[in-house]
Enzyme design. Sequence first.
Site, PDB file in Angstrom:
ATOM      1  N   ARG A 159       0.828  -1.192   0.000  1.00  0.00           N
ATOM      2  CA  ARG A 159       0.000   0.000   0.000  1.00  0.00           C
ATOM      3  C   ARG A 159       0.875   1.260   0.000  1.00  0.00           C
ATOM      4  O   ARG A 159       2.098   1.180  -0.015  1.00  0.00           O
ATOM      5  CB  ARG A 159      -0.917   0.003   1.232  1.00  0.00           C
ATOM      6  N   LYS A 224       1.758  -3.047   4.503  1.00  0.00           N
ATOM      7  CA  LYS A 224       1.946  -1.624   4.782  1.00  0.00           C
ATOM      8  C   LYS A 224       3.376  -1.334   5.221  1.00  0.00           C
ATOM      9  O   LYS A 224       3.929  -2.056   6.056  1.00  0.00           O
ATOM     10  CB  LYS A 224       0.948  -1.166   5.854  1.00  0.00           C
ATOM     11  N   CYS A 449     -18.752   3.660   4.097  1.00  0.00           N
ATOM     12  CA  CYS A 449     -17.973   2.430   4.225  1.00  0.00           C
ATOM     13  C   CYS A 449     -18.889   1.226   4.408  1.00  0.00           C
ATOM     14  O   CYS A 449     -19.719   1.185   5.322  1.00  0.00           O
ATOM     15  CB  CYS A 449     -17.005   2.529   5.401  1.00  0.00           C
ATOM     16  N   CYS A 488     -15.696  -0.098  12.859  1.00  0.00           N
ATOM     17  CA  CYS A 488     -15.641  -1.562  12.868  1.00  0.00           C
ATOM     18  C   CYS A 488     -14.314  -1.953  13.491  1.00  0.00           C
ATOM     19  O   CYS A 488     -13.487  -1.092  13.806  1.00  0.00           O
ATOM     20  CB  CYS A 488     -15.810  -2.113  11.454  1.00  0.00           C
ATOM     21  N   CYS A 492      -8.651   0.996  10.896  1.00  0.00           N
ATOM     22  CA  CYS A 492      -8.083   1.947   9.938  1.00  0.00           C
ATOM     23  C   CYS A 492      -7.527   3.204  10.599  1.00  0.00           C
ATOM     24  O   CYS A 492      -6.630   3.840  10.047  1.00  0.00           O
ATOM     25  CB  CYS A 492      -9.131   2.326   8.889  1.00  0.00           C
TER      26      CYS A 492
END
Length: 578
Positions: A159, A224, A449, A488, A492
Amino acid sequence: MTKSLPHPDRSRDISQPLDRLSPDERMKVRSDYLRGTIKEGLLDAITGAVSGEDNAKLMKFHGIYVQDDRDLRDERRRQKLEPAYSFLIRLRLPGGVCTPAQWRKLDELARAYGNGSLRVTTRQTFQFHWVLKNDLKDTIRGLHEVLIDTIAACGDVVRGVMASVNPGLSSLHAEVYDAAKRLSEHAMPNMRAYHEIWYGEERVATSEPEEPFLGKQYLPRKFKIGFVIPPINDIDVYTQDLGFIAIAENGRLQGFNITIGGGMGRTDQAPETYPRLGDVIGFIPKDRLLAATDAVIGVQRDHGDRVTRAHARFKYTIDDLGLDWVKAEIERRMGFALAPARPFALTTNGDAYGWAKGEDGRHHFTLFVENGRIVNRENLALLDGLRAIAEVHQGTFRLTPNQNVVIADIPEKEKSKIAALLKAYGLDHRNDQSLLRLNSMACVALPTCGLAMAESERYLPALVTRIEKILAANGLEQEPITIRMTGCPNGCARPYVAEIALTGRAPGKYNLYFGGGFFGQRLNKMYLENVGEEAILAAISEIAAHYARDRTPGEHFGDFTIRAGYVKEVRAGREFND
């Protein structure tokens, strides 16, 4: 050269039969290197989405998510209408740096196709929301005009590469940013499919492998990477699959300590999933950066779990195969042994707001952007103000990992002009914000989302206002405390290293966590499960009062919650769910 240890589990190898792999792995293999039938699906006028069985997932590799307005979902279902589809477009922006010309183009595209809004993400890039299918190509081609793309902003690939933002360390920041940009270009997939679908280029016949390093299956899951410049851990280096800690002597970059195995995502009610912090495994000189990166990614490519997708992140590969084995295999692939890690110190993961002057004499202004949303509101014309600055600015813009914006590299003679615009648009409002709010962060969550189970971006500001009153009542308004919220459990906004964290379980219901490290060095621990605002505020009120009475000098809130026995210290990811 370090010899590879015996492999403890050959059943994880990438060479296993296709029918044993997860559905997503089989999808990648049959996708013709991520082309699928996206081009044809875009032409389907019957739906606002993109038709084709695999295309919604394949488009993630192109930096695009299909979403729908969940505020309207039930009503449209009752009317027998398909969901109100739109698309998220995420940019590849290594180190979060963009030019004024690029900013002006982003502003133009946001107003034309993105509902008048830009979103700064927690990985130092921009997202457009609310883009309609018929506007996708125009948006992506508009980005191309200013040399920005969306390749690998999502999907099972490396990413966007992050890099610390430290305005005071001009030369070191420039060198680390250059390393991040170089690594991003090196590690990204070739993605000929992207150029064909979005730019209209012809497919070129070749006998060479289209993806010589990644292959048809790419990586088992997202990967990442980030660079940090001590003492500021703004990228939360321990949450990265692969982290590079810059080691400098006399202001000159010598190399990097390497961390491996960080990752935030987990699934509620699935104790086999957990967040994990990365381990420091050694030091490399700066000229070995790409070799080390290839070795680490290669281990995950070849040995990550491709059968059980929820178990496919690099953190699980390390815990299953053992840190010693993984480190030895990395060294074998590099062809040299890692040197011992060099000393470093991290003190915070927050941003330093306001004006700073770099070593080169240029000025920088760090602007607070609550939850990263750049939009014009009744009381703050943020989109307009930043466009006005971009029209005269002669330096760069830097996005921070905390969703803020640095107006960077301002020449001395231009500082007054930028300061006047900040004042004219009311953008210099950091002194009006509490330290709690300045250290807050939220993911997008509802209404766009598809994974969100509860509010986040739209709710956290109001919740912070209520918590501010609790802190003020206990004389804690000047105490910096990190608070993060996600809709959730996927993490993130990197909630599992925050001192106070909330992750959504259902509308109005959250898991509440305490005990994260102030500079991102420790995971937090669940304190309450699936509770509403009343219980959340009651818990924070009780602990804040105790903290105000009994804290020791310099003791951070997260440290206190452990010392006072509210939560246990989490020393490893596998302890998170205990």
